[in-house]
Structure formats: C-alpha cells, structure tokens
Design a protein around this motif. Structure first.
Motif, PDB file in Angstrom:
ATOM      1  N   LEU A 162       1.498  10.490  -7.041  1.00  0.00           N
ATOM      2  CA  LEU A 162       0.155  10.343  -7.597  1.00  0.00           C
ATOM      3  C   LEU A 162      -0.602  11.654  -7.431  1.00  0.00           C
ATOM      4  O   LEU A 162      -0.202  12.516  -6.640  1.00  0.00           O
ATOM      5  N   PRO A 163      -1.713  11.841  -8.135  1.00  0.00           N
ATOM      6  CA  PRO A 163      -2.500  13.078  -7.974  1.00  0.00           C
ATOM      7  C   PRO A 163      -2.924  13.288  -6.528  1.00  0.00           C
ATOM      8  O   PRO A 163      -3.310  12.351  -5.833  1.00  0.00           O
ATOM      9  N   GLU A 164      -2.848  14.532  -6.068  1.00  0.00           N
ATOM     10  CA  GLU A 164      -3.162  14.881  -4.693  1.00  0.00           C
ATOM     11  C   GLU A 164      -4.641  15.211  -4.513  1.00  0.00           C
ATOM     12  O   GLU A 164      -5.333  15.570  -5.470  1.00  0.00           O
ATOM     13  N   LEU A 206       0.834  -1.201   0.000  1.00  0.00           N
ATOM     14  CA  LEU A 206       0.000   0.000   0.000  1.00  0.00           C
ATOM     15  C   LEU A 206       0.871   1.255   0.000  1.00  0.00           C
ATOM     16  O   LEU A 206       1.972   1.251   0.560  1.00  0.00           O
ATOM     17  N   ARG A 207       0.346   2.328  -0.570  1.00  0.00           N
ATOM     18  CA  ARG A 207       1.128   3.545  -0.718  1.00  0.00           C
ATOM     19  C   ARG A 207       0.262   4.783  -0.515  1.00  0.00           C
ATOM     20  O   ARG A 207      -0.974   4.712  -0.500  1.00  0.00           O
ATOM     21  N   GLY A 208       0.922   5.942  -0.352  1.00  0.00           N
ATOM     22  CA  GLY A 208       0.267   7.232  -0.349  1.00  0.00           C
ATOM     23  C   GLY A 208       0.500   7.936  -1.674  1.00  0.00           C
ATOM     24  O   GLY A 208       1.084   7.383  -2.603  1.00  0.00           O
ATOM     25  N   THR A 209       0.064   9.190  -1.748  1.00  0.00           N
ATOM     26  CA  THR A 209       0.177   9.926  -3.010  1.00  0.00           C
ATOM     27  C   THR A 209       1.564  10.517  -3.222  1.00  0.00           C
ATOM     28  O   THR A 209       1.950  10.776  -4.362  1.00  0.00           O
ATOM     29  N   LEU A 210       2.323  10.741  -2.143  1.00  0.00           N
ATOM     30  CA  LEU A 210       3.634  11.360  -2.296  1.00  0.00           C
ATOM     31  C   LEU A 210       4.647  10.367  -2.846  1.00  0.00           C
ATOM     32  O   LEU A 210       4.553   9.163  -2.610  1.00  0.00           O
ATOM     33  N   ALA A 211       5.625  10.885  -3.571  1.00  0.00           N
ATOM     34  CA  ALA A 211       6.704  10.033  -4.080  1.00  0.00           C
ATOM     35  C   ALA A 211       7.502   9.482  -2.909  1.00  0.00           C
ATOM     36  O   ALA A 211       7.658  10.124  -1.871  1.00  0.00           O
ATOM     37  N   SER A 218     -10.340   9.768   2.474  1.00  0.00           N
ATOM     38  CA  SER A 218      -9.276  10.733   2.744  1.00  0.00           C
ATOM     39  C   SER A 218      -8.009  10.235   2.074  1.00  0.00           C
ATOM     40  O   SER A 218      -7.407   9.272   2.544  1.00  0.00           O
ATOM     41  N   ARG A 219      -7.626  10.851   0.988  1.00  0.00           N
ATOM     42  CA  ARG A 219      -6.495  10.322   0.222  1.00  0.00           C
ATOM     43  C   ARG A 219      -5.199  10.455   1.020  1.00  0.00           C
ATOM     44  O   ARG A 219      -4.722  11.555   1.291  1.00  0.00           O
ATOM     45  N   ILE A 220      -4.614   9.334   1.415  1.00  0.00           N
ATOM     46  CA  ILE A 220      -3.408   9.333   2.242  1.00  0.00           C
ATOM     47  C   ILE A 220      -2.217   9.829   1.433  1.00  0.00           C
ATOM     48  O   ILE A 220      -2.015   9.437   0.287  1.00  0.00           O
ATOM     49  N   GLN A 221      -1.432  10.680   2.080  1.00  0.00           N
ATOM     50  CA  GLN A 221      -0.216  11.189   1.448  1.00  0.00           C
ATOM     51  C   GLN A 221       1.008  10.350   1.799  1.00  0.00           C
ATOM     52  O   GLN A 221       1.824  10.051   0.928  1.00  0.00           O
ATOM     53  N   ARG A 222       1.124   9.970   3.067  1.00  0.00           N
ATOM     54  CA  ARG A 222       2.332   9.246   3.496  1.00  0.00           C
ATOM     55  C   ARG A 222       2.109   8.643   4.874  1.00  0.00           C
ATOM     56  O   ARG A 222       1.186   9.017   5.593  1.00  0.00           O
ATOM     57  N   LEU A 223       2.989   7.727   5.239  1.00  0.00           N
ATOM     58  CA  LEU A 223       3.072   7.191   6.595  1.00  0.00           C
ATOM     59  C   LEU A 223       3.745   8.218   7.492  1.00  0.00           C
ATOM     60  O   LEU A 223       4.783   8.786   7.127  1.00  0.00           O
ATOM     61  N   GLY A 224       3.158   8.467   8.665  1.00  0.00           N
ATOM     62  CA  GLY A 224       3.740   9.435   9.586  1.00  0.00           C
ATOM     63  C   GLY A 224       4.462   8.812  10.758  1.00  0.00           C
ATOM     64  O   GLY A 224       5.630   9.089  11.006  1.00  0.00           O
ATOM     65  N   GLN A 274      -0.746  10.693   7.022  1.00  0.00           N
ATOM     66  CA  GLN A 274      -1.063  12.096   6.762  1.00  0.00           C
ATOM     67  C   GLN A 274      -2.064  12.244   5.637  1.00  0.00           C
ATOM     68  O   GLN A 274      -1.952  11.580   4.595  1.00  0.00           O
ATOM     69  N   VAL A 275      -3.042  13.142   5.856  1.00  0.00           N
ATOM     70  CA  VAL A 275      -3.988  13.524   4.818  1.00  0.00           C
ATOM     71  C   VAL A 275      -3.911  15.034   4.628  1.00  0.00           C
ATOM     72  O   VAL A 275      -3.198  15.729   5.356  1.00  0.00           O
TER      73      VAL A 275
END
Length: 375
Positions: free
Chosen positions: A149-151, A68-73, A177-183, A256-257
């Motif tokens: 990915l698109p934010e 699984l991933r978030g939207t950020l590179a 809530s589109r996840i951006q990254r693991l915090g 993070q969202v």
C-alpha cells in the motif's frame, strides 16, 4: 581488538563458560518471521476504530473476523475474532518453505491443515502447536502475499552542514502513524527456560540478548530477546521476547512506522482521541528502537517503533543485568503501567498460583524481579 554490538551500552559482556548458548544445534525448522498475532474481542467495531487510529489498514472484515495489515507487502499483522472476552490467542510464525510444515508436523505429531477455512487472506497451510507455557503457536505458509500500500514518506532532514532541505518547511501531518509491518511480540511465562528451549529447538530461533537478575546470574537468564535465523541476512534484533514472571500471557506487540516524526505526530493524534499512552517516546537499549507504547480499549499494549537494530546469524548473545533503568537510553522513566507493577487482584492471584505450581518461580526469583523493577 574487534568491537561488536555487545561491547558498549547494548550489553556489557557475553556468556560465561557453561552458560546457555542461545541457539539450538539441530532445530526442527527455522521460521522466517512472525506472520501475525491472533486475538479475541467482544466488540469488533470498537476494535476496528482503534486499529485505524493506531495506523493499521483493514485487509478483510467479516461479521466475526477482522484482519489488519501494514503498508508493506506480505501477510497481515493481526486477526481479531469475535469472542465473549478479550484475550490473546497466540502468535503465528511464517515458515520459510512449505516443506517445513511437513517436517514440523512429523516431528511434533501434528497435522498440516488448510488455512482457507480459517479465513486468512490469501489462504495457505498451517501447523498448530502448544508451547510449554500453554500458548497456542501457529506456523503458517501463506498462499499469496497482500500487495503493498502507499507509504507514509519519511521527512527530509537537515544534519549539521548536510542541508538536504532548503526553501521548504517541516509540517508532518497530524494523522495516524501508518504501520508498515508487525515487528515483535513479548510474552511473560512461568516456565522461561523450558519455553526458551522450545522456541530454539522447534522453530530454530536464536538469542540476541539475555538478561539476568542481579546476584542470580548463576541460576540462568530470566529474559531473552530472540530473532529469526536467516543466515547472513540481517533481521530484527528480536521477533519474540520472553521474560520470567508470575503470569503466563501477552505483554505487548510492536509495529514498525516510518520515523520519529510519524511516531510523534501519530501519538498526538491518538492522544486527541482519548487513548492512553503507557510509556514513551524514548529509545531502547536492547534493540535500540525508538518506541511509543499505547493501550487499546481492551487494555492490550501496542508499540509504535522505528529504527531498530538488525543482526545476522553471526552475532552471539549479549548478557546484561535486568533492570528498569536498563530499558531505555533516553526518554521518560518507565511507568508502572508499562512495567505491570501496579497491584491488582489478578496479579496477586498470579503470584499465589506461581508459588504453588510446578514452574521456575520461587520466592528468590520473585524478590529479584521486584528488585529489577525498582532499579
């Protein structure tokens, strides 16, 4: 007098003479961040349905693994492998440089191994360790980052006389809530002091805040919010948090969202699909994050967060008493589910084993923890 982040609600005061400094003088390496978390679950299809509803993207899927991933590179957020039971299999931290893995392996008597055989998207290398609590800890250096990915765009807000939006309405979509990254990840441990020193000495992490039990400060802290040391670069207030308790295990992880509306609309989306909110929405004290906690179908707790504090290496740890009322600046009261305070046979076994074992849990500590839960 110069004010710091530890002279207000964040934390009442700093360390007293002789207390834990919150960092190592000569760590083996300094990790740059969390890379991902590893879990095992018996039903990957069900895990993927929740993951998409919670806001993850799927980086890779095989018959026996779900990444699984978030939207950020960057690296993935989580890997779920097929297993007979549901369990947390440990965190993976990201090394700043490939050479750090060699240094870590020499210092710990470990090997550097190829990540390609572990199925990680982009490949890379890793060193596998055990912390003093018995958690598997992986330190990785990834071969290639996942592309962005698109934010989920933040809403344009009007503030008082600062009117940035005119002739337009606010209609945040009812969607995940589109996840951006693991915090961060939070762990409970019976050997808090030993585990704390291991993460500081081995991985070069530093403490942002200590919490101590009321009337037991002289015995040392019982919780630490720990960040990565990136020098002058400000990073998350905590990447890892640990607290003393009768069990050894996963407490929750946070993702993070974009903003509060993303969190709230995503929460409505989850609620409509029958998932259980554990606690929220509110704003924390240590770390200042907006938060919303949920349980997945396997009873693991996951957090949506936004607007967290960022600290550089210059700030020294704050010290504050441990209490339930000190968990949030505003929001609903912390639930028994969030606190893990509901009695269960498993919790009773944890207490009995902790009191019989070679660890830092004793009757006075247990009573102090119980008092903190109810304060």
């Amino acid at each position: 007098m110069t004010r710091t982040a530890h002279q207000d609600l964040h934390s009442e005061q700093g360390a007293l003479r002789g207390e834990h400094p919150g960092r190592s003088r000569n760590p083996v390496i300094k990790v740059a961040d969390l890379a991902w978390l590893e879990f095992e679950k018996p039903d990957l299809d069900r895990a993927e349905v929740f993951a998409r509803d919670f806001g993850f993207g799927v980086a890779a899927r095989t018959e026996h693994e779900l990444w699984l991933r978030g939207t950020l590179a960057g690296s993935p957020c989580m890997v779920i492998r097929e297993g007979r039971t549901s369990r947390f299999a440990g965190p993976a931290f990201r090394a700043a440089e490939r050479a750090d893995l060699d240094r870590l392996a020499r210092a710990t008597g470990s090997d550097v191994r190829d990540l390609d055989r572990a199925g990680a998207p982009g490949g890379g290398s890793a060193v596998d360790l055990l912390d003093p609590s018995g958690f598997p800890v992986r330190v990785v250096h990834c071969g290639e980052d996942l592309p962005a990915l698109p934010e989920q765009a933040p809403l344009l807000l009007n503030f008082g006389t600062d009117h940035r939006r005119t002739n337009a309405t606010q209609r945040p979509p009812r969607e995940p809530s589109r996840i951006q990254r693991l915090g961060h990840v939070v762990l409970e441990t019976r050997v808090f002091g030993r585990a704390l020193d291991w993460y500081l000495d081995t991985l070069g992490m530093i403490v942002s805040d200590f919490l101590f039990l009321d009337g037991q400060r002289e015995r040392g802290p019982t919780m630490a919010f720990i960040r990565c040391d990136r020098g002058g670069l400000a990073v998350d207030h905590h990447t890892l948090a640990m607290h003393l308790g009768p069990g050894n295990g996963y407490v929750h992880s946070a993702y993070q969202v974009t903003d509060l509306d993303s969190m709230a609309a995503g929460g409505e989306y989850l609620n409509e699909r029958g998932y259980k909110r554990s606690w929220g929405i509110g704003r924390h004290i240590q770390g200042s994050q907006l938060f919303d906690y949920w349980r997945d179908p396997d009873r693991f707790m996951l957090e949506h967060f936004a607007d967290g504090d960022l600290f550089s290496c210059d700030l020294e740890p704050g010290w504050a008493p441990m209490s339930t009322s000190g968990l949030a600046q505003w929001g609903p009261p912390a639930t028994r589910d969030f606190l893990g305070a509901s009695p269960s046979p498993a919790r009773v076994r944890d207490v009995v084993q902790a009191l019989r074992g070679d660890n830092e849990v004793d009757p006075a500590r247990l009573l102090g923890l119980l008092k903190a839960v109810n304060s």
